[in-house]
Design a protein around this motif. Structure first.
Motif, PDB file in Angstrom:
ATOM      1  N   LEU A 212       0.785  -1.174  -0.146  1.00  0.00           N
ATOM      2  CA  LEU A 212      -0.092  -0.126  -0.091  1.00  0.00           C
ATOM      3  C   LEU A 212       1.013   1.223   0.273  1.00  0.00           C
ATOM      4  N   ALA A 213       2.011   1.255   0.665  1.00  0.00           N
ATOM      5  CA  ALA A 213       2.866   2.331   0.717  1.00  0.00           C
ATOM      6  C   ALA A 213       3.403   2.757  -0.675  1.00  0.00           C
ATOM      7  N   ARG A 214       3.957   1.773  -1.332  1.00  0.00           N
ATOM      8  CA  ARG A 214       4.254   1.676  -2.757  1.00  0.00           C
ATOM      9  C   ARG A 214       3.267   2.188  -3.650  1.00  0.00           C
ATOM     10  N   ARG A 215       2.077   1.929  -3.660  1.00  0.00           N
ATOM     11  CA  ARG A 215       0.918   2.225  -4.598  1.00  0.00           C
ATOM     12  C   ARG A 215       0.503   3.752  -4.024  1.00  0.00           C
ATOM     13  N   ALA A 216       0.739   4.255  -2.970  1.00  0.00           N
ATOM     14  CA  ALA A 216       0.374   5.730  -2.312  1.00  0.00           C
ATOM     15  C   ALA A 216       1.432   6.545  -2.986  1.00  0.00           C
ATOM     16  N   GLY A 366     -10.298   8.259  -3.500  1.00  0.00           N
ATOM     17  CA  GLY A 366      -9.663   7.550  -2.241  1.00  0.00           C
ATOM     18  C   GLY A 366     -10.311   7.675  -1.019  1.00  0.00           C
ATOM     19  N   LEU A 367     -10.666   8.881  -0.586  1.00  0.00           N
ATOM     20  CA  LEU A 367     -11.441   8.751   0.695  1.00  0.00           C
ATOM     21  C   LEU A 367     -12.644   7.927   0.627  1.00  0.00           C
ATOM     22  N   ILE A 385      -7.916  -1.392   6.189  1.00  0.00           N
ATOM     23  CA  ILE A 385      -8.603  -0.824   7.172  1.00  0.00           C
ATOM     24  C   ILE A 385      -7.801   0.090   8.125  1.00  0.00           C
ATOM     25  N   ARG A 386      -6.384  -0.487   8.173  1.00  0.00           N
ATOM     26  CA  ARG A 386      -5.556   0.632   8.979  1.00  0.00           C
ATOM     27  C   ARG A 386      -5.217   1.813   8.219  1.00  0.00           C
ATOM     28  N   LEU A 387      -5.091   1.736   6.837  1.00  0.00           N
ATOM     29  CA  LEU A 387      -4.689   2.894   6.185  1.00  0.00           C
ATOM     30  C   LEU A 387      -6.017   3.591   6.268  1.00  0.00           C
ATOM     31  N   ALA A 388      -7.136   3.249   6.260  1.00  0.00           N
ATOM     32  CA  ALA A 388      -8.486   4.034   6.309  1.00  0.00           C
ATOM     33  C   ALA A 388      -8.421   4.717   7.761  1.00  0.00           C
ATOM     34  N   VAL A 389      -8.041   4.070   8.694  1.00  0.00           N
ATOM     35  CA  VAL A 389      -8.082   4.672   9.912  1.00  0.00           C
ATOM     36  C   VAL A 389      -6.977   5.997   9.945  1.00  0.00           C
ATOM     37  N   LEU A 390      -5.938   5.858   9.540  1.00  0.00           N
ATOM     38  CA  LEU A 390      -4.990   6.898   9.386  1.00  0.00           C
ATOM     39  C   LEU A 390      -5.391   8.151   8.661  1.00  0.00           C
ATOM     40  N   VAL A 391      -5.971   7.804   7.442  1.00  0.00           N
ATOM     41  CA  VAL A 391      -6.600   8.730   6.620  1.00  0.00           C
ATOM     42  C   VAL A 391      -7.902   9.350   7.076  1.00  0.00           C
ATOM     43  N   GLY A 392      -8.583   8.562   7.855  1.00  0.00           N
ATOM     44  CA  GLY A 392      -9.660   9.160   8.525  1.00  0.00           C
ATOM     45  C   GLY A 392      -9.370  10.301   9.743  1.00  0.00           C
ATOM     46  N   ALA A 393      -8.207   9.914  10.320  1.00  0.00           N
ATOM     47  CA  ALA A 393      -7.910  10.625  11.426  1.00  0.00           C
ATOM     48  C   ALA A 393      -7.369  11.986  10.927  1.00  0.00           C
ATOM     49  N   ALA A 424      -2.898   9.570   0.697  1.00  0.00           N
ATOM     50  CA  ALA A 424      -2.497   8.040   0.794  1.00  0.00           C
ATOM     51  C   ALA A 424      -3.710   7.265   0.672  1.00  0.00           C
ATOM     52  N   GLY A 425      -4.883   7.833   0.730  1.00  0.00           N
ATOM     53  CA  GLY A 425      -6.075   7.003   0.357  1.00  0.00           C
ATOM     54  C   GLY A 425      -6.192   6.606  -0.994  1.00  0.00           C
ATOM     55  N   CYS A 426      -5.345   7.052  -1.699  1.00  0.00           N
ATOM     56  CA  CYS A 426      -5.529   6.820  -3.221  1.00  0.00           C
ATOM     57  C   CYS A 426      -4.723   5.554  -3.612  1.00  0.00           C
ATOM     58  N   ALA A 427      -3.946   4.904  -2.554  1.00  0.00           N
ATOM     59  CA  ALA A 427      -3.404   3.565  -2.673  1.00  0.00           C
ATOM     60  C   ALA A 427      -4.450   2.572  -2.911  1.00  0.00           C
ATOM     61  N   LEU A 428      -5.794   2.800  -2.633  1.00  0.00           N
ATOM     62  CA  LEU A 428      -6.718   1.979  -2.825  1.00  0.00           C
ATOM     63  C   LEU A 428      -7.458   2.020  -4.161  1.00  0.00           C
ATOM     64  N   LEU A 429      -6.889   2.908  -4.880  1.00  0.00           N
ATOM     65  CA  LEU A 429      -7.602   3.106  -6.310  1.00  0.00           C
ATOM     66  C   LEU A 429      -6.960   2.303  -7.473  1.00  0.00           C
ATOM     67  N   PRO A 430      -8.075   1.717  -8.155  1.00  0.00           N
ATOM     68  CA  PRO A 430      -7.259   1.137  -9.630  1.00  0.00           C
ATOM     69  C   PRO A 430      -7.103   1.998 -10.335  1.00  0.00           C
ATOM     70  N   ARG A 431      -6.330   1.495 -11.575  1.00  0.00           N
ATOM     71  CA  ARG A 431      -5.896   2.288 -12.716  1.00  0.00           C
ATOM     72  C   ARG A 431      -5.260   3.798 -12.206  1.00  0.00           C
ATOM     73  N   PRO A 432      -4.008   3.539 -11.583  1.00  0.00           N
ATOM     74  CA  PRO A 432      -3.516   4.902 -10.818  1.00  0.00           C
ATOM     75  C   PRO A 432      -3.061   5.979 -11.909  1.00  0.00           C
TER      76      PRO A 432
END
Length: 454
Positions: A212-216, A366-367, A385-393, A424-432
């Motif tokens: 996820l870090a690499r995708r972000a 991403g959000l 989920i952990r990524l979402a918690v960080l972005v949500g904070a 960072a939430g953009c790590a969850l997106l396809p077709r970057p």
């Protein structure tokens, strides 16, 4: 299996439609903020910005950084996602910083050296205008709060009055070591501010996973926020705050508890750079929540964190500066000026449109993905989920700052430290690549069509 494939395709298409809907909603928010803001400013003159919701002027222009900015943008879109996957981790961190530097410098130089870099921190409301008043730093700190309120003897310029003195002292110390003037100050903010993306990557790898870090990484590097990192002091503040969270993430995930002292030290400094950045405690709390089992097993982390966080406040308090008194007087100063006139009813939602402009439409999508991970947390991967918690904070910190009423306008600069975490939430997106193209295009358009105030 035959039935599963169409179901998977339908789910992917539904996800993409929802992403596009989130991006469209964000774009509409910006459009409404522009149209309503233009009407309010033309009829009532109460917004005190020329191109609402941004503090900017319409000024289509090219500059010495234009060609470089286009090349960097094209390279990030074409090669960013694949390079982020292939490079060794440390090489990725170095590449991220180097690319962020190139992106931020080239955007700043679209405005030219003087307008884009050297003149930014020498304007009449900025920090460098008071360097001469700090010839005796301890004496000035003892006297600092006596000049915050308008009408006091020799009141500080807006930015100096609006921040604790660590912000100004930074530039005083640069001047003392021979790096005086707007050019060096701008270079400091760009160089340090560009490391914020590296700090976020370090935290993501420690708290979520390396994939996820690499995708972000490409989204953190190419965020439109770079328009304001080059060159405003808030870019520097953003990096200090981001590294405080990154060091805390390293401490709680078992690298070394000693990192906790560094995290606390930087958080204490963050609070003395900007009053509003005390809200970074929310992101730090999210880190502790995610690793609560390890924290309970290693209570020394909290001890070192609190000890480190006390250092900067103790130093400034002993030097004679009262943080709480400074904040109380700032509130008075804020409502003496345009902050008391700007309508809360507009800015409470238009500031969120500013956030769209500094984080991009991809971040809205991403959000949405991060929110979906939290809603479906029983089936979502743990790392997501952990990524979402960080972005949500980070998003929660923005919302708290928003409803406080102390951030009416100019949040494209003020909220930079929080904005660094949202992409960072953009790590969850396809077709970057398609999303990245939208991100860099937005930054280029803003910097080339508008002359931003910071």
């Amino acid at each position: 299996m035959h039935r599963a494939a169409p179901d998977l395709r339908r789910a992917r298409h539904a996800g993409l439609r929802a992403d596009l809907a989130a991006a469209l909603a964000a774009a509409l928010l910006v459009l409404v903020a522009v149209l309503v803001g233009r009407h309010i400013q033309d009829t009532r003159r109460t917004l005190f910005v020329h191109w609402p919701p941004l503090f900017a002027d319409w000024d289509p222009h090219l500059g010495p950084g234009t060609a470089a900015a286009v090349l960097v943008a094209a390279a990030v879109v074409a090669y960013g996602p694949s390079v982020a996957v292939r490079l060794p981790w440390r090489g990725l961190l170095a590449a991220a910083w180097g690319t962020a530097l190139a992106w931020t410098w080239s955007l700043a130089l679209i405005d030219g050296w003087r307008r884009g870099v050297a003149g930014r921190l020498t304007a009449h409301n900025e920090y460098l205008t008071v360097i001469g008043r700090f010839h005796d730093i301890p004496a000035t700190l003892r006297d600092f709060t006596h000049h915050i309120v308008s009408g006091s003897p020799a009141p500080w310029p807006a930015h100096v009055a609006g921040h604790p003195p660590a912000a100004t002292v930074t530039f005083v110390l640069l001047d003392r070591i021979g790096l005086g003037g707007g050019g060096w100050a701008g270079a400091w903010c760009i160089t340090v501010g560009s490391t914020a993306c590296v700090a976020v990557l370090v935290a993501l790898r420690a708290l979520t996973d390396e994939r996820l870090a690499r995708r972000a990484a490409p989204f953190l590097v190419a965020a439109p926020a770079a328009v304001w990192v080059g060159a405003s002091a808030d870019g520097y503040f953003a990096a200090v705050a981001a590294w405080s969270v990154a060091l805390l993430a390293l401490a709680v995930t078992g690298r070394s508890v000693a990192w906790a002292a560094g995290a606390g030290l930087l958080y204490g400094l963050t609070c003395y750079l900007s009053y509003g950045l005390t809200l970074f405690a929310l992101i730090g709390a999210a880190v502790l929540l995610l690793e609560r089992r390890r924290v309970r097993a290693r209570p020394l982390v909290l001890v070192l964190l609190l000890a480190g966080a006390a250092v900067v406040p103790v130093v400034f308090t002993l030097a004679g500066f009262d943080w709480w008194e400074g904040y109380r007087l700032l509130v008075t100063r804020y409502y003496q000026g345009v902050g008391g006139t700007r309508p809360y009813g507009y800015w409470v939602w238009a500031d969120l449109a500013c956030t769209v402009l500094i984080t991009g439409l991809a971040t809205a999508a991403g959000l949405r993905r991060a929110g979906a991970a939290l809603v479906h947390r029983r089936s979502a991967p743990a790392a997501e989920i952990r990524l979402a918690v960080l972005v949500g904070a980070a998003a929660l910190a923005v919302l708290v700052a928003d409803v406080s009423g102390m951030s009416k306008a100019e949040t494209e600069r003020i909220w930079l430290p929080f904005a660094m975490w949202l992409p960072a939430g953009c790590a969850l997106l396809p077709r970057p690549r398609a999303w990245l193209a939208g991100q860099v295009t937005l930054a280029l358009l803003i910097n080339s069509l508008l002359f931003t105030g910071w």
